[in-house]
Design an enzyme around this catalytic site. Structure first.
Site, mmCIF file in Angstrom:
data_model
loop_
_atom_site.group_PDB
_atom_site.id
_atom_site.type_symbol
_atom_site.label_atom_id
_atom_site.label_comp_id
_atom_site.label_asym_id
_atom_site.label_seq_id
_atom_site.Cartn_x
_atom_site.Cartn_y
_atom_site.Cartn_z
ATOM 1 C CG MET A 130 -1.674 -1.290 1.423
ATOM 2 S SD MET A 130 -2.226 -1.558 3.131
ATOM 3 C CE MET A 130 -3.447 -0.263 3.287
ATOM 4 C CB ILE A 162 3.354 -5.533 7.627
ATOM 5 C CG1 ILE A 162 3.035 -7.020 7.751
ATOM 6 C CG2 ILE A 162 4.827 -5.284 7.902
ATOM 7 C CD1 ILE A 162 3.675 -7.870 6.687
ATOM 8 N N GLY A 188 1.157 4.309 4.472
ATOM 9 C CA GLY A 188 1.927 3.373 3.646
ATOM 10 C C GLY A 188 2.356 2.107 4.363
ATOM 11 C CB SER A 189 1.719 -0.424 5.797
ATOM 12 O OG SER A 189 2.326 -1.445 6.549
ATOM 13 N NE ARG A 190 4.651 -7.690 2.835
ATOM 14 C CZ ARG A 190 5.828 -8.278 2.720
ATOM 15 N NH1 ARG A 190 6.884 -7.574 2.398
ATOM 16 N NH2 ARG A 190 5.953 -9.567 2.945
#
Length: 227
Positions: free
Chosen positions: A99, A157, A187-189
């Site tokens: 993301m 995450i 922002g991440s995953r």
């Protein structure tokens, strides 16, 4: 489109702070008109960027018990068989969605069922695509006993920019496919772990929409797929 609840306070305080700074600049720095105008333009851009980050667009959700739906907007960066050590302690197929800061950061339940396991892990802040981020970064792990049968694990995450993970589920909760289970800021995953014989419906590099993109289809006990 509405603003997500996680952003309302941040947006209010940011707006008030920017207004105060701009008013002070125009009052006490009147001779530097060009600088004041540039700072005002930057203030508007910053606020609009925050506004788009916390947007919560309406989604027509795709709901079906044998389908695994994308838990987030983003781009598919991993599809591989890996050893999952935290809950399954065996090999699972991992599907990861990265993301970026411009994506919607709502995270959604990829399947319907009952939350069988939940754990929050404090950790580091490697960039979200770093191989160690799945096990070393700040993260949450959710396992849902799906209505289709198998347990599905998904993990929020944190990344280098994301410094706060929010979740709305706990063990024993009954969850609906597509509903929000959390939010990751800046922002991440999200990783999803499914049985290795699950049919993957996306490719590396493909963009996803949370609640709408079908990322996989669960295999039945008879060896065939639903639908």
């Amino acid at each position: 489109m509405k603003i997500h609840k996680e952003g309302r306070r941040i947006l209010l305080f940011t707006l008030l702070g920017l207004l105060v700074v701009n008013l002070l600049l125009y009052q006490f720095n009147a001779i530097h008109v060009t600088f004041n105008k540039i700072f005002s333009a930057i203030s508007v851009i910053v606020f609009l960027l925050l506004l788009q980050f916390f947007r919560s667009p309406f989604r027509n959700l795709i709901l079906h018990e044998d389908l695994i739906i994308a838990p987030a907007d983003g781009k598919v960066v991993v599809i591989e068989d890996v050893h999952e050590p935290e809950f399954f302690n065996d090999v699972r197929k991992q599907i990861s969605i990265f993301m970026s800061p411009i994506n919607v950061h709502i995270t959604r339940n990829p399947v319907a069922g009952v939350v069988k396991y939940f754990k929050y892990h404090p950790g580091n802040y490697f960039v979200a695509w770093h191989p160690k981020s799945s096990t070393k970064n700040e993260r949450t792990t959710v396992v849902v006993s799906s209505t289709a049968g198998p347990d599905i694990l998904f993990r929020q995450i944190a990344g280098a920019m994301a410094r706060r993970i929010v979740w709305y589920v706990k063990e024993g909760d009954e969850v609906s496919q597509g509903e929000e289970f959390g939010f990751i800021k800046f922002g991440s995953r999200v990783d999803v772990f499914v049985p290795v014989d699950t049919e993957v419906k996306v490719n590396i590099g493909q963009k996803t929409k949370g609640g709408q993109t079908v990322i996989a289809q669960i295999k039945t006990e008879t060896g065939s797929f639903f639908g």
